[in-house]
Design an enzyme around this catalytic site. Structure first.
Site, mmCIF file in Angstrom:
data_model
loop_
_atom_site.group_PDB
_atom_site.id
_atom_site.type_symbol
_atom_site.label_atom_id
_atom_site.label_comp_id
_atom_site.label_asym_id
_atom_site.label_seq_id
_atom_site.Cartn_x
_atom_site.Cartn_y
_atom_site.Cartn_z
ATOM 1 N N TYR A 61 0.869 -1.191 0.000
ATOM 2 C CA TYR A 61 0.000 0.000 0.000
ATOM 3 C C TYR A 61 0.896 1.228 0.000
ATOM 4 C CZ TYR A 61 -5.004 0.623 0.206
ATOM 5 O OH TYR A 61 -6.304 0.814 -0.140
ATOM 6 N N GLU A 63 -0.205 5.051 -0.491
ATOM 7 C CA GLU A 63 -0.946 6.287 -0.793
ATOM 8 C C GLU A 63 0.012 7.466 -0.749
ATOM 9 O OE1 GLU A 63 -5.512 5.654 0.800
ATOM 10 O OE2 GLU A 63 -4.121 6.872 1.944
ATOM 11 N N ASP A 207 -5.272 13.698 -25.587
ATOM 12 C CA ASP A 207 -5.511 12.331 -25.130
ATOM 13 C C ASP A 207 -4.787 11.409 -26.115
ATOM 14 O OD1 ASP A 207 -6.290 9.898 -24.276
ATOM 15 O OD2 ASP A 207 -8.453 10.295 -24.297
ATOM 16 N N THR A 233 -2.370 5.940 -22.220
ATOM 17 C CA THR A 233 -2.402 4.598 -21.645
ATOM 18 C C THR A 233 -0.988 4.033 -21.772
ATOM 19 O OG1 THR A 233 -2.974 3.602 -23.767
ATOM 20 C CG2 THR A 233 -4.806 4.128 -22.302
ATOM 21 N N LYS A 236 -0.913 0.032 -24.861
ATOM 22 C CA LYS A 236 -1.197 -0.160 -26.294
ATOM 23 C C LYS A 236 0.138 -0.349 -27.017
ATOM 24 C CE LYS A 236 -5.668 2.321 -26.267
ATOM 25 N NZ LYS A 236 -6.002 2.276 -24.867
ATOM 26 N N ARG A 242 -1.382 -2.766 -18.212
ATOM 27 C CA ARG A 242 -2.617 -1.980 -18.365
ATOM 28 C C ARG A 242 -2.553 -0.832 -17.363
ATOM 29 N NH1 ARG A 242 -5.673 -4.013 -21.685
ATOM 30 N NH2 ARG A 242 -7.158 -2.358 -21.267
HETATM 31 C C1 LIG Z 1 -8.493 8.052 -26.813
HETATM 32 C C2 LIG Z 1 -8.677 7.173 -25.607
HETATM 33 N N1 LIG Z 1 -8.824 7.735 -24.397
HETATM 34 C C3 LIG Z 1 -8.983 7.004 -23.297
HETATM 35 C C4 LIG Z 1 -8.996 5.626 -23.351
HETATM 36 C C5 LIG Z 1 -9.270 4.864 -22.082
HETATM 37 O O1 LIG Z 1 -8.318 3.948 -21.706
HETATM 38 P P1 LIG Z 1 -8.712 2.799 -20.649
HETATM 39 O O2 LIG Z 1 -9.478 1.771 -21.404
HETATM 40 O O3 LIG Z 1 -7.386 2.317 -20.141
HETATM 41 O O4 LIG Z 1 -9.533 3.436 -19.573
HETATM 42 C C6 LIG Z 1 -8.851 4.981 -24.578
HETATM 43 C C7 LIG Z 1 -8.866 3.516 -24.668
HETATM 44 O O5 LIG Z 1 -8.779 2.911 -25.687
HETATM 45 C C8 LIG Z 1 -8.677 5.764 -25.750
HETATM 46 O O6 LIG Z 1 -8.535 5.219 -26.953
#
Ligand SMILES: Cc1ncc(COP(=O)(O)O)c(C=O)c1O
Length: 415
Positions: A61, A63, A207, A233, A236, A242
């Site tokens: 843990y 935090e 994003d 993320t 990918k 993950r």
């Molecule tokens: C553009 C975009 N934003 C956010 C996400 C969210 O990722 P997660 O599935 O890990 O929550 C994805 C997932 O494919 C994505 O393609």
């Protein structure tokens, strides 16, 4: 680049204690090894990443942040997180990185929490055009708590309509503009997004959940110099565990950190953060640069071959790891195509087609490239697609056997 097999000892322990779950894990390992993983968001992590995920750090843990934890015994957790942060900032040239978000969605939630207040206006790609759930879906916190205005792509070219984006920004004066998509196969023009954001006094949130691995390997433009906050993320093309990550300017570092913990999350998952560090270390190597470029080359070859087979490609092709295509010229909609391809051992997604009827298919080359497949295999896969879509039992069985032969030649975790 192919990777070697994960150790069997862990599974042996599990087999003795819980054969039911051991069967599930073995079944999934077999499924991944014997079918083609063409889901654009998936990859095969290295044995080092898998080992780190299954390490005793999973018990810890922690935090808070390194040097300022709410729990004792965090010296190794601190070390892991410091290494992960250093590797991320160096790799992407960011002032600051937060590696704690549990997922891409958690990273976006943290970005919004850092910059916005409920009710603020946000400009993002429409969901029917390729936006993610976190870009304003009414089924998601984003659509419930913020006032999203969607921008889209040009119906002729499929490319982002920057004139529409600028006009919407001038009219709605959003607090933030989100740039990023789940299915756009081209690079966003980050400089243009920045110029529009500056003109209307908005934050720019990139994003980069999908392209961040290509950015790491120098195979896609880096949003970091343009965006106030970059969400990503780690699982990918980047080929990590993950999870999520936020990169930001020094000025926003404290706000982003507080938005992750304590605002939107509790204890950090230290085994995952250490595994992110391992993946970031791997992504900093020349071998990964070669991999990222091969992923794009293979997507281009596969896209051209699918186009020659009759698929209609969104934007006419790809500059990234992903391909979005309309299968209706071959007489099937996206859902039927996905089902027939799955029956033949080829796994992919459906996705919204901007301005199209129904759904198309979305696929990517990150996993098959990790397995070591190359351009000849991409051309072969496109031909297998067309054969599988005919939905003739003998043909489906033949394709399945060919897929099996292909995966036997390119096992994800070695032989
Ligand atoms: C553009 C975009 N934003 C956010 C996400 C969210 O990722 P997660 O599935 O890990 O929550 C994805 C997932 O494919 C994505 O393609």
């Amino acid at each position: 680049m192919s990777v070697s097999a994960p150790p069997d000892e862990v599974l042996d322990v599990l087999r003795r204690q819980d054969p039911q779950i051991a069967d599930v894990l073995l079944g999934e390992a077999r499924r991944q090894a014997e079918t083609l993983q063409l889901i654009a968001a998936e990859n095969f992590t290295s044995p080092a990443v898998l080992a780190t995920l299954g390490s005793p750090l999973a018990n810890k843990y922690a935090e808070g942040y390194p040097g300022a934890r709410y729990h004792g015994g965090c010296e190794y957790a601190d070390a892991a997180e410091r290494i992960a942060v250093e590797r991320a900032t160096a790799l992407f040239g960011a002032d600051h990185a937060n590696l704690q978000p549990h997922s891409g969605s958690s990273a976006v939630l943290a970005a919004y929490a850092a910059l916005l207040r409920p009710g603020d206006t946000v400009l993002a790609m429409g969901l029917d055009q390729g936006g993610h759930l976190t870009h304003g879906s009414p089924a998601n916190f984003s659509g419930r708590w913020f006032d999203f205005v969607p921008y889209g792509v040009d119906p002729e070219t499929g490319l982002i309509d920057y004139e529409q984006l600028a006009a919407l920004a001038r009219h709605h004066r959003p607090k933030a503009i989100v740039c990023g998509s789940i299915s756009y196969p081209r690079h966003p023009d980050y400089a243009l997004f920045r110029a529009v954001a500056d003109e209307v006094g908005a934050y720019l949130i990139a994003d980069a959940a999908h392209p961040i691995g290509l950015v790491a390997g120098g195979a896609a433009p880096n949003p970091v110099p343009y965006a106030d906050v970059v969400c990503a993320t780690t699982h990918k093309v980047l080929r990590g565990p993950r999870g999520g990550m936020v990169l930001c300017t020094a000025e926003l570092a404290e706000r982003v950190d507080r938005a992750v913990f304590p605002f939107t999350q509790g204890g950090a998952q230290m085994h995952t953060i250490a595994a992110k560090a391992v993946a970031l270390g791997e992504a900093s190597t020349p071998a990964f640069t070669g991999y990222a470029h091969r992923v794009v080359d293979h997507a281009r070859v596969l896209a051209a071959a699918l186009s020659a087979e009759g698929f209609a490609l969104t934007t006419g092709g790809t500059d990234t790891h992903l391909i979005t295509a309309d299968a209706s010229p071959l007489g099937v909609d996206g859902r039927t195509a996905r089902a027939r391809l799955a029956a033949a051992g080829m796994v992919l997604d459906t996705c919204a087609l901007p301005y199209g009827d129904g759904r198309g298919i979305r696929l990517g080359t990150a996993a098959v490239t990790t397995q070591g497949m190359g351009a000849p295999e991409m051309a072969r896969i496109a031909a297998l697609f067309t054969a599988a879509l005919r939905d003739e039992p003998e043909e489906t069985a033949r394709v399945r056997a060919e897929v099996r032969e292909l995966t036997r030649s390119f096992p994800p975790y070695g032989r």
